[in-house]
Write an enzyme that holds these catalytic residues in place. Structure first.
Site, PDB file in Angstrom:
ATOM      1  CD  GLU A  39       2.983   5.394  -5.526  1.00  0.00           C
ATOM      2  OE1 GLU A  39       2.648   5.334  -4.336  1.00  0.00           O
ATOM      3  OE2 GLU A  39       3.316   4.396  -6.198  1.00  0.00           O
ATOM      4  N   GLY A  44       0.845  -1.199   0.000  1.00  0.00           N
ATOM      5  CA  GLY A  44       0.000   0.000   0.000  1.00  0.00           C
ATOM      6  C   GLY A  44       0.869   1.234   0.000  1.00  0.00           C
ATOM      7  CB  SER A  45       0.072   4.722   0.801  1.00  0.00           C
ATOM      8  OG  SER A  45      -0.390   4.591   2.123  1.00  0.00           O
ATOM      9  CD  GLU A  83       7.033  -4.163  -2.917  1.00  0.00           C
ATOM     10  OE1 GLU A  83       7.791  -5.000  -2.428  1.00  0.00           O
ATOM     11  OE2 GLU A  83       7.426  -3.185  -3.580  1.00  0.00           O
ATOM     12  N   GLY A  97       2.300   2.211   5.299  1.00  0.00           N
ATOM     13  CA  GLY A  97       3.363   1.227   5.549  1.00  0.00           C
ATOM     14  C   GLY A  97       4.170   1.590   6.784  1.00  0.00           C
TER      15      GLY A  97
HETATM   16  P1  ADP Z   1      -3.988   3.181  -0.851  1.00  0.00           P
HETATM   17  O1  ADP Z   1      -3.595   4.604  -0.757  1.00  0.00           O
HETATM   18  O2  ADP Z   1      -3.393   2.415  -1.962  1.00  0.00           O
HETATM   19  O3  ADP Z   1      -5.435   2.901  -0.631  1.00  0.00           O
HETATM   20  P2  ADP Z   1      -3.384   2.428   1.848  1.00  0.00           P
HETATM   21  O4  ADP Z   1      -2.006   2.266   2.318  1.00  0.00           O
HETATM   22  O5  ADP Z   1      -4.226   3.478   2.434  1.00  0.00           O
HETATM   23  O6  ADP Z   1      -3.196   2.530   0.307  1.00  0.00           O
HETATM   24  O7  ADP Z   1      -4.193   1.060   1.956  1.00  0.00           O
HETATM   25  C1  ADP Z   1      -3.644  -0.208   1.719  1.00  0.00           C
HETATM   26  C2  ADP Z   1      -4.261  -1.192   2.675  1.00  0.00           C
HETATM   27  O8  ADP Z   1      -3.912  -0.820   3.999  1.00  0.00           O
HETATM   28  C3  ADP Z   1      -5.783  -1.229   2.642  1.00  0.00           C
HETATM   29  O9  ADP Z   1      -6.226  -2.547   2.801  1.00  0.00           O
HETATM   30  C4  ADP Z   1      -6.171  -0.390   3.822  1.00  0.00           C
HETATM   31  O10 ADP Z   1      -7.436  -0.715   4.335  1.00  0.00           O
HETATM   32  C5  ADP Z   1      -5.084  -0.740   4.804  1.00  0.00           C
HETATM   33  N1  ADP Z   1      -4.843   0.255   5.870  1.00  0.00           N
HETATM   34  C6  ADP Z   1      -5.062   1.601   5.824  1.00  0.00           C
HETATM   35  N2  ADP Z   1      -4.711   2.175   6.990  1.00  0.00           N
HETATM   36  C7  ADP Z   1      -4.239   1.186   7.796  1.00  0.00           C
HETATM   37  C8  ADP Z   1      -3.702   1.135   9.119  1.00  0.00           C
HETATM   38  N3  ADP Z   1      -3.572   2.240   9.864  1.00  0.00           N
HETATM   39  N4  ADP Z   1      -3.314  -0.061   9.613  1.00  0.00           N
HETATM   40  C9  ADP Z   1      -3.398  -1.174   8.868  1.00  0.00           C
HETATM   41  N5  ADP Z   1      -3.902  -1.197   7.625  1.00  0.00           N
HETATM   42  C10 ADP Z   1      -4.314  -0.039   7.075  1.00  0.00           C
END
Ligand code: ADP
Length: 480
Positions: free
Chosen positions: A370, A213-214, A235, A218
């Protein structure tokens, strides 16, 4: 698996903005899923690895038979074109197939001992309960290349997909269950990242969190895992460059740039978001790229005429458009696009006109951050060393590419670009499942998915010493 109506939240098709109701599990459901996974672990870990592989092989067969259906669901939910979606489903099929084969090769090594009657070897062991947290942009492929090796290695899994793509996750889990993954071994929890995702990260019984994810999220995940010394594999983002040298095959480089920058609406972590072009050909390359970008047809991914689908949601549409504003303020030129696209049916979706930023310098935010949209930045350079310096000037290091006909330049780029992946005379996208995938710098934390290297994420090494001397042999001391 027993779906229970806990909260209902809505997911939207980005093209039609249709609303589906979906049953999701709330944060406290994460607890139940972890308990189920813990209870299922011993039996699953004791099953011979090739038996686990056979289940995965059956899942491959099911997916293969349903390929078009699954691709249609992917397009409807996520928005990418059907051809693109089919490619993603095929990639998931490749992962299933490859990992089923790997199940017969989950091997360690035998090594000579320094003692006379001693046998030493290593073996891989599963970690226990692992949590997988995934994004929406590859709602099938990314879960597959985490989940399948995790399962084959003998772990039990709690899988939390992205909020925007719950249906694909559900379908994939159903396929695995139909193939024979036992109750409790694989647990799907749909929920909000900050609640359900965070609950998984915090939980003491989760031995590894594998996250894509972002970069910002991360970091949160890594901090959460560090608090309790849990393993974490990350990643994250990319700002992937294509270098185009003055000796490049320009037609080929243009194809690669169009596909890399606008394919999948720029919503790939490996998307080409910086085009670093030698000034000798800058004008010609730029003019031709603008012409190509203007020819791209936006629309419903299900239509065969569509080249570029919508962005995933309204927030992402606003974010991408926000970067056009930033580009203006930073003094970059917007050669085409730069607006929300509302022609015809597209008015009902989250479409952004293919956009090209030019006159960009490396210190601008549009050259550093990004964006995850169809808007590459063109940066002019005078030499290969300058091109490589520009390529390396971001905090990311996932994918990269160079177009050149000069083998010496190609090898210098392969050696010096700071990235997990470098392509020569090909775009930044198109990873194959049996090769390592991942990035350097702030893209990741040193792990590689895909290929056998993914097993280093999902297993622990155990070292075994078997003494058959019948006496106390002392390593290091008996050798004198
Ligand atoms: P994007 O910007 O690609 O949506 P995110 O990093 O926000 O990326 O999301 C990727 C994944 O991480 C999703 O499944 C989201 O629900 C999850 N996510 C978002 N915030 C948290 C957090 N604080 N802890 C764990 N998982 C999270």
């Amino acid at each position: 698996m027993g779906w229970r109506r806990v909260v209902a939240f809505q997911t939207r098709n980005p093209m039609h903005r249709a609303h589906h109701e979906l049953t999701v599990r709330a944060a406290r459901e994460a607890e139940a899923a972890i308990t189920a996974a813990s209870e299922a672990f011993n039996a699953w870990a004791r099953l011979p690895v090739p038996k686990r592989g056979e289940i995965v092989e059956r899942a491959a067969d099911i997916l293969r038979a349903e390929m078009d259906d699954v691709a249609r669901l992917l397009t409807r939910e996520e928005g990418k074109t059907f051809a693109d979606a089919r490619g993603e489903v095929y990639r998931a099929y490749n992962v299933l197939n490859y990992t089923a084969g790997q199940s017969r090769r989950l091997s360690g090594v035998t090594i000579p001992s320094e003692l006379p009657k001693n046998f030493v070897y290593t073996m891989r062991q599963p970690l226990g309960v692992v949590a997988l947290i995934t994004p929406w942009n590859f709602p099938l492929a990314i879960p597959t290349w985490k989940l399948v090796p995790a399962l084959v290695a003998g772990n039990t899994v709690v899988f939390k997909p992205a909020e925007d793509t719950p249906l694909m996750a559900q379908r994939f889990v159903e396929i695995l269950l139909e193939a024979g993954v036992p109750e409790g071994v694989l647990n799907l929890v749909q929920g909000i990242g900050e609640e359900t995702g965070a609950a998984l990260v915090r939980h003491p019984d989760v031995n590894l969190v594998s996250f894509t994810g972002s970069t910002e999220t991360g970091r949160e995940v890594a901090i959460g895992c560090a608090q309790r010394h849990a393993r974490v594999s990350l990643e994250m983002g990319g700002k992937n460059p294509i270098i185009v040298m003055d000796d490049a095959d320009l037609d080929l480089a243009l194809e690669g740039a169009v596909w890399g920058a606008f394919g999948t609406t720029g919503q790939r972590c490996t998307a080409a978001s910086r085009l670093i072009v030698h000034r000798q050909i800058l004008r010609q390359f730029t003019d031709r790229l603008v012409e190509r970008a203007r020819q791209l047809r936006l629309g419903d991914g299900m239509l065969p005429t569509t080249d570029v689908g919508p962005l995933i949601n309204e927030a992402q549409l606003k974010r991408v458009h926000g970067y056009t504003e930033i580009a203006r303020q930073e003094g970059a030129s917007i050669l085409t696009g730069g607006h929300i696209y509302t022609e015809g049916d597209c008015a009902r979706g989250f479409f952004y006109a293919p956009t090209i930023f030019a006159n960009v310098s490396t210190d601008m935010r549009i050259a550093q951050e990004e964006i995850f949209g169809p808007c590459p930045a063109i940066i002019g350079v005078n030499s290969l060393p300058e091109a490589i310096e520009v390529a390396n000037s971001t905090k990311y290091g996932l994918s990269s590419a160079i177009y050149t006909r000069d083998v010496n330049k190609a090898f210098l780029a392969m050696r010096d670009i700071e990235a997990g992946i470098t392509y020569v005379n090909s775009s930044t996208i198109g990873a194959e499942v049996h090769l390592p995938f991942g990035g350097v710098k702030q893209t990741g934390n040193g792990h590689r998915e895909g290929s056998p290297t993914v097993l280093d994420i999902f297993t622990e090494w155990k070292t075994l010493y078997i003494d058959y001397s019948g006496r106390l042999q002392k390593a290091q001391m008996d050798n004198e």
